[in-house]
Write a protein that holds these residues in place. Sequence first.
Motif, PDB file in Angstrom:
ATOM      1  N   LYS A   2       9.865  11.405 -22.564  1.00  0.00           N
ATOM      2  CA  LYS A   2       9.231  10.624 -21.512  1.00  0.00           C
ATOM      3  C   LYS A   2       7.785  10.350 -21.886  1.00  0.00           C
ATOM      4  O   LYS A   2       7.114  11.208 -22.457  1.00  0.00           O
ATOM      5  N   GLN A   3       7.335   9.155 -21.524  1.00  0.00           N
ATOM      6  CA  GLN A   3       5.942   8.818 -21.783  1.00  0.00           C
ATOM      7  C   GLN A   3       5.329   8.118 -20.577  1.00  0.00           C
ATOM      8  O   GLN A   3       6.031   7.506 -19.785  1.00  0.00           O
ATOM      9  N   LYS A   4       4.011   8.258 -20.475  1.00  0.00           N
ATOM     10  CA  LYS A   4       3.260   7.628 -19.387  1.00  0.00           C
ATOM     11  C   LYS A   4       2.355   6.576 -20.007  1.00  0.00           C
ATOM     12  O   LYS A   4       1.563   6.880 -20.897  1.00  0.00           O
ATOM     13  N   ILE A   5       2.506   5.347 -19.548  1.00  0.00           N
ATOM     14  CA  ILE A   5       1.711   4.232 -20.062  1.00  0.00           C
ATOM     15  C   ILE A   5       0.845   3.716 -18.927  1.00  0.00           C
ATOM     16  O   ILE A   5       1.348   3.459 -17.824  1.00  0.00           O
ATOM     17  N   VAL A   6      -0.452   3.572 -19.188  1.00  0.00           N
ATOM     18  CA  VAL A   6      -1.375   3.026 -18.192  1.00  0.00           C
ATOM     19  C   VAL A   6      -1.935   1.726 -18.761  1.00  0.00           C
ATOM     20  O   VAL A   6      -2.469   1.710 -19.866  1.00  0.00           O
ATOM     21  N   MET A   7      -1.781   0.635 -17.995  1.00  0.00           N
ATOM     22  CA  MET A   7      -2.255  -0.673 -18.438  1.00  0.00           C
ATOM     23  C   MET A   7      -3.153  -1.282 -17.369  1.00  0.00           C
ATOM     24  O   MET A   7      -2.903  -1.122 -16.177  1.00  0.00           O
ATOM     25  N   LYS A   8      -4.188  -1.973 -17.821  1.00  0.00           N
ATOM     26  CA  LYS A   8      -5.060  -2.687 -16.892  1.00  0.00           C
ATOM     27  C   LYS A   8      -4.624  -4.146 -16.909  1.00  0.00           C
ATOM     28  O   LYS A   8      -4.620  -4.792 -17.950  1.00  0.00           O
ATOM     29  N   VAL A   9      -4.252  -4.651 -15.738  1.00  0.00           N
ATOM     30  CA  VAL A   9      -3.747  -6.013 -15.612  1.00  0.00           C
ATOM     31  C   VAL A   9      -4.677  -6.796 -14.689  1.00  0.00           C
ATOM     32  O   VAL A   9      -5.046  -6.318 -13.621  1.00  0.00           O
ATOM     33  N   HIS A  10      -5.051  -7.998 -15.125  1.00  0.00           N
ATOM     34  CA  HIS A  10      -5.915  -8.860 -14.313  1.00  0.00           C
ATOM     35  C   HIS A  10      -5.074  -9.488 -13.207  1.00  0.00           C
ATOM     36  O   HIS A  10      -4.271 -10.383 -13.457  1.00  0.00           O
ATOM     37  N   MET A  11      -5.242  -8.974 -11.965  1.00  0.00           N
ATOM     38  CA  MET A  11      -4.462  -9.451 -10.824  1.00  0.00           C
ATOM     39  C   MET A  11      -5.411  -9.866  -9.709  1.00  0.00           C
ATOM     40  O   MET A  11      -6.232  -9.071  -9.271  1.00  0.00           O
ATOM     41  N   ASN A  12      -5.284 -11.114  -9.255  1.00  0.00           N
ATOM     42  CA  ASN A  12      -6.182 -11.643  -8.227  1.00  0.00           C
ATOM     43  C   ASN A  12      -5.689 -11.421  -6.808  1.00  0.00           C
ATOM     44  O   ASN A  12      -6.486 -11.325  -5.890  1.00  0.00           O
ATOM     45  N   SER A  13      -4.383 -11.351  -6.632  1.00  0.00           N
ATOM     46  CA  SER A  13      -3.845 -11.308  -5.268  1.00  0.00           C
ATOM     47  C   SER A  13      -2.681 -10.320  -5.168  1.00  0.00           C
ATOM     48  O   SER A  13      -2.223  -9.778  -6.166  1.00  0.00           O
ATOM     49  N   GLN A  14      -2.192 -10.142  -3.961  1.00  0.00           N
ATOM     50  CA  GLN A  14      -1.038  -9.275  -3.730  1.00  0.00           C
ATOM     51  C   GLN A  14       0.199  -9.862  -4.395  1.00  0.00           C
ATOM     52  O   GLN A  14       1.055  -9.134  -4.880  1.00  0.00           O
ATOM     53  N   LYS A  15       0.282 -11.183  -4.448  1.00  0.00           N
ATOM     54  CA  LYS A  15       1.415 -11.847  -5.099  1.00  0.00           C
ATOM     55  C   LYS A  15       1.465 -11.493  -6.585  1.00  0.00           C
ATOM     56  O   LYS A  15       2.535 -11.237  -7.132  1.00  0.00           O
ATOM     57  N   CYS A  16       0.311 -11.452  -7.230  1.00  0.00           N
ATOM     58  CA  CYS A  16       0.240 -11.069  -8.650  1.00  0.00           C
ATOM     59  C   CYS A  16       0.664  -9.617  -8.837  1.00  0.00           C
ATOM     60  O   CYS A  16       1.350  -9.289  -9.805  1.00  0.00           O
ATOM     61  N   ARG A  17       0.240  -8.748  -7.938  1.00  0.00           N
ATOM     62  CA  ARG A  17       0.613  -7.328  -8.026  1.00  0.00           C
ATOM     63  C   ARG A  17       2.126  -7.169  -7.911  1.00  0.00           C
ATOM     64  O   ARG A  17       2.737  -6.423  -8.665  1.00  0.00           O
ATOM     65  N   THR A  18       2.725  -7.874  -6.958  1.00  0.00           N
ATOM     66  CA  THR A  18       4.166  -7.803  -6.768  1.00  0.00           C
ATOM     67  C   THR A  18       4.899  -8.304  -8.001  1.00  0.00           C
ATOM     68  O   THR A  18       5.867  -7.682  -8.445  1.00  0.00           O
ATOM     69  N   LYS A  19       4.423  -9.401  -8.568  1.00  0.00           N
ATOM     70  CA  LYS A  19       5.054  -9.976  -9.763  1.00  0.00           C
ATOM     71  C   LYS A  19       4.946  -8.999 -10.938  1.00  0.00           C
ATOM     72  O   LYS A  19       5.906  -8.797 -11.675  1.00  0.00           O
ATOM     73  N   ALA A  20       3.789  -8.374 -11.105  1.00  0.00           N
ATOM     74  CA  ALA A  20       3.590  -7.421 -12.199  1.00  0.00           C
ATOM     75  C   ALA A  20       4.530  -6.226 -12.053  1.00  0.00           C
ATOM     76  O   ALA A  20       5.145  -5.780 -13.029  1.00  0.00           O
ATOM     77  N   LEU A  21       4.676  -5.712 -10.834  1.00  0.00           N
ATOM     78  CA  LEU A  21       5.559  -4.571 -10.602  1.00  0.00           C
ATOM     79  C   LEU A  21       7.014  -4.944 -10.872  1.00  0.00           C
ATOM     80  O   LEU A  21       7.765  -4.148 -11.424  1.00  0.00           O
ATOM     81  N   LYS A  22       7.420  -6.158 -10.502  1.00  0.00           N
ATOM     82  CA  LYS A  22       8.794  -6.605 -10.761  1.00  0.00           C
ATOM     83  C   LYS A  22       9.068  -6.730 -12.251  1.00  0.00           C
ATOM     84  O   LYS A  22      10.130  -6.340 -12.729  1.00  0.00           O
ATOM     85  N   VAL A  23       8.100  -7.272 -13.002  1.00  0.00           N
ATOM     86  CA  VAL A  23       8.255  -7.428 -14.450  1.00  0.00           C
ATOM     87  C   VAL A  23       8.409  -6.066 -15.112  1.00  0.00           C
ATOM     88  O   VAL A  23       9.293  -5.853 -15.946  1.00  0.00           O
ATOM     89  N   VAL A  24       7.568  -5.114 -14.728  1.00  0.00           N
ATOM     90  CA  VAL A  24       7.603  -3.782 -15.333  1.00  0.00           C
ATOM     91  C   VAL A  24       8.880  -3.044 -14.940  1.00  0.00           C
ATOM     92  O   VAL A  24       9.516  -2.396 -15.775  1.00  0.00           O
TER      93      VAL A  24
END
Length: 74
Positions: A2-24
């Motif tokens: 198991k590994q833990k990956i931390v990434m910084k993603v440029h997200m402007n809105s809640q819609k971007c956050r939701t999209k990023a979580l779905k992709v991951v």
Amino acid sequence: MKQKIVMKVHMNSQKCRTKALKVVASANGVSFVGLEGNEKEKVVVIGEGVDAVKLTNCLRKKVGHTDILSVAAA
């Protein structure tokens, strides 16, 4: 392993956050996805056999600028 990956993603809105979580969450081997940081700009991924580079490239294409902050054993 198991590994833990931390990434910084440029997200402007809640819609971007939701999209990023779905992709991951749709990536192979991912068992946990979460947001961290004061402005919820860090995406935390825990899983087995997750390719951090492929995940980062996918996030760059679909969400925006992404940087890998750390990859460590969980």
